[in-house]
Design a protein around this motif. Sequence first.
Motif, PDB file in Angstrom:
ATOM      1  N   GLY A  60       0.675  -1.174   0.062  1.00  0.00           N
ATOM      2  CA  GLY A  60      -0.043  -0.008   0.050  1.00  0.00           C
ATOM      3  C   GLY A  60       0.967   1.256  -0.045  1.00  0.00           C
ATOM      4  N   MET A  61       2.097   1.147  -0.145  1.00  0.00           N
ATOM      5  CA  MET A  61       2.774   2.323  -0.321  1.00  0.00           C
ATOM      6  C   MET A  61       2.701   3.297  -1.413  1.00  0.00           C
ATOM      7  SD  MET A  61       5.400   2.419  -2.789  1.00  0.00           S
ATOM      8  CE  MET A  61       5.799   0.783  -4.152  1.00  0.00           C
ATOM      9  N   ILE A  62       2.514   4.532  -0.927  1.00  0.00           N
ATOM     10  CA  ILE A  62       2.301   5.482  -2.216  1.00  0.00           C
ATOM     11  C   ILE A  62       3.503   6.675  -1.831  1.00  0.00           C
ATOM     12  CG2 ILE A  62       0.872   7.408  -3.109  1.00  0.00           C
ATOM     13  CD1 ILE A  62      -1.644   5.680  -1.924  1.00  0.00           C
ATOM     14  N   HIS A 113      -2.750   3.217  -8.046  1.00  0.00           N
ATOM     15  CA  HIS A 113      -3.461   2.357  -9.010  1.00  0.00           C
ATOM     16  C   HIS A 113      -3.091   0.991  -8.687  1.00  0.00           C
ATOM     17  CE1 HIS A 113      -4.692   0.717 -12.947  1.00  0.00           C
ATOM     18  NE2 HIS A 113      -3.565  -0.189 -12.889  1.00  0.00           N
ATOM     19  N   ASN A 114      -2.021   0.611  -8.317  1.00  0.00           N
ATOM     20  CA  ASN A 114      -1.468  -0.761  -7.831  1.00  0.00           C
ATOM     21  C   ASN A 114      -2.172  -1.232  -6.544  1.00  0.00           C
ATOM     22  OD1 ASN A 114       0.166  -0.913 -10.100  1.00  0.00           O
ATOM     23  ND2 ASN A 114       2.156  -0.334  -8.899  1.00  0.00           N
ATOM     24  N   MET A 115      -2.082  -0.192  -5.600  1.00  0.00           N
ATOM     25  CA  MET A 115      -2.791  -0.553  -4.377  1.00  0.00           C
ATOM     26  C   MET A 115      -4.225  -0.540  -4.397  1.00  0.00           C
ATOM     27  SD  MET A 115      -4.662   0.973  -1.803  1.00  0.00           S
ATOM     28  CE  MET A 115      -4.347   2.955  -1.614  1.00  0.00           C
ATOM     29  N   ARG A 124       3.073  10.902 -11.575  1.00  0.00           N
ATOM     30  CA  ARG A 124       2.796   9.922 -12.504  1.00  0.00           C
ATOM     31  C   ARG A 124       3.016   8.689 -11.444  1.00  0.00           C
ATOM     32  NH1 ARG A 124       4.978   6.059 -15.753  1.00  0.00           N
ATOM     33  NH2 ARG A 124       6.992   6.947 -15.426  1.00  0.00           N
ATOM     34  N   ILE A 125       4.196   8.768 -10.750  1.00  0.00           N
ATOM     35  CA  ILE A 125       4.543   7.887  -9.822  1.00  0.00           C
ATOM     36  C   ILE A 125       3.400   7.542  -8.665  1.00  0.00           C
ATOM     37  CG2 ILE A 125       6.083   6.783  -7.996  1.00  0.00           C
ATOM     38  CD1 ILE A 125       7.076   6.405 -10.949  1.00  0.00           C
ATOM     39  N   LYS A 126       3.029   8.803  -8.210  1.00  0.00           N
ATOM     40  CA  LYS A 126       2.097   8.516  -7.147  1.00  0.00           C
ATOM     41  C   LYS A 126       0.676   7.917  -7.746  1.00  0.00           C
ATOM     42  CE  LYS A 126       2.343  13.112  -6.183  1.00  0.00           C
ATOM     43  NZ  LYS A 126       1.827  14.491  -5.724  1.00  0.00           N
ATOM     44  N   TRP A 127       0.285   8.245  -8.945  1.00  0.00           N
ATOM     45  CA  TRP A 127      -0.904   7.546  -9.398  1.00  0.00           C
ATOM     46  C   TRP A 127      -0.666   5.917  -9.755  1.00  0.00           C
ATOM     47  CZ3 TRP A 127      -5.709   8.533  -9.138  1.00  0.00           C
ATOM     48  CH2 TRP A 127      -6.027   9.767  -9.027  1.00  0.00           C
ATOM     49  N   LEU A 128       0.656   5.585 -10.059  1.00  0.00           N
ATOM     50  CA  LEU A 128       0.977   4.414 -10.390  1.00  0.00           C
ATOM     51  C   LEU A 128       1.030   3.486  -8.897  1.00  0.00           C
ATOM     52  CD1 LEU A 128       2.118   2.001 -12.048  1.00  0.00           C
ATOM     53  CD2 LEU A 128       4.382   3.030 -11.323  1.00  0.00           C
ATOM     54  N   VAL A 186     -11.669   4.259  -9.942  1.00  0.00           N
ATOM     55  CA  VAL A 186     -10.618   4.857  -9.951  1.00  0.00           C
ATOM     56  C   VAL A 186      -9.458   3.866 -10.474  1.00  0.00           C
ATOM     57  CG1 VAL A 186      -8.858   5.678  -8.072  1.00  0.00           C
ATOM     58  CG2 VAL A 186     -11.574   5.980  -7.803  1.00  0.00           C
ATOM     59  N   VAL A 187      -9.368   2.647 -10.181  1.00  0.00           N
ATOM     60  CA  VAL A 187      -8.351   2.005 -10.869  1.00  0.00           C
ATOM     61  C   VAL A 187      -8.413   2.018 -12.319  1.00  0.00           C
ATOM     62  CG1 VAL A 187      -7.508  -0.579 -11.068  1.00  0.00           C
ATOM     63  CG2 VAL A 187      -8.485   0.403  -8.785  1.00  0.00           C
ATOM     64  N   LEU A 188      -9.526   1.940 -13.077  1.00  0.00           N
ATOM     65  CA  LEU A 188      -9.665   2.128 -14.544  1.00  0.00           C
ATOM     66  C   LEU A 188      -9.322   3.553 -15.024  1.00  0.00           C
ATOM     67  CD1 LEU A 188     -12.832   0.285 -14.984  1.00  0.00           C
ATOM     68  CD2 LEU A 188     -10.704  -0.754 -15.367  1.00  0.00           C
TER      69      LEU A 188
END
Length: 383
Positions: free
Chosen positions: A177-179, A193-195, A186-190, A350-352
């Motif tokens: 769950g790390m952000i 997205h993963n979490m 872009r990294i924050k949204w990545l 949100v994921v999509l």
Amino acid sequence: MATIKSVKRWFWWHKWTSLICTAFLLLLCLTGLPLIFHEEIEAMSETKKEIAHTENAKPVPLDAMLAAAVQHFPGKVAKLVVWDDEHPGLVNVTVGDSPSSPYQTDKYVVINSYSGKIEETPKPDEGFMYVMLHLHVDLFAGIPGKFLMAFMGILFIIAIISGVMLYGPIMKKFDFGMIRTEKSKRIKWLDMHNMLGVVTLTWATVVGLTGVINALADVMLYAWQQGQLTEMTAPYKNAKPLSGNLSSLDEAVNIVQQKVPTMQPYFVAYPGTMYSSKHHYAVFVKGTTPLTKRLLKPALIDAKTGALTDMRDMPFFVNAYFISQPLHFGDYGGMPLKIIWAIFDIATIVVLGSGLYLWFARSKSSREQLARMEATYTLTVTA
């Protein structure tokens, strides 16, 4: 090297399956949200139905109700009789131009089973929920639309599996769950997205699989017709067509209820319809528990003699459809489960959405990097 190749392969599958199905999945999530609460939404828009009757009142004979329905639409014939679970005391009758006529030309009658009075003649092909349902199920494209949605569901499942295979190795290096807020947007949204993708993993898999099963309902119905129903009606293969008056529908239902007293009737299909043969009433009964009331059991009654000719449990693939249909919309645990389904639905949106953003952001970054490389190359050559 093998590991790098494996990661690239999973990344390719995740990228393209996600890109192909994302637009359709966004539509499914957006239309699925009101469908989760369809009962509550419909209750707000419809007039409350009070079925008044005395304590010892007995239902009007089904034969009389069928006659009233056909009389209300002259020239039509009875096709289906359905007991209304949401409004006990009401019976829904479907009539059409012929037993095998397309459902688009059918008419519907709602009858008070205690008075025999016609309460309404609903038009199911209009209204907000009608639009939401067809956008969700087949995009108003019929069976081809259902097949397209089934294919998108399969791509969604592949995207989920490939996403897990990509995210697993990452989690060996970082906390779950790390952000990384200190990194780029872009990294924050990545990370987000993963979490969220992992959090909604089980729900998305269940909804994806049940969605594929529901989309293939017509295939399952055809397989049942060509398989079990054909076996049950084999003795009537060369029988003469029905003529004259049919046996009593009330007696047909009573015979089945005596055979399985722990079950209750759900609907009856008339001879010649898609759920029966040309010589039988098909009486479908169901259980009374939250699970068994989703599983139907067909009994065939000779429409001329009134005799019970066969009764069997449905094949496993049809039962899988019956179970998956309510599970797809969270319709097993009342309002608490519906709320949980809605929360996961929104999280999946949100994921999509973040997946689309990441793809566009990555493409933009790649183009900018390519432009810088070209500019550097040009300066070097001209120097």
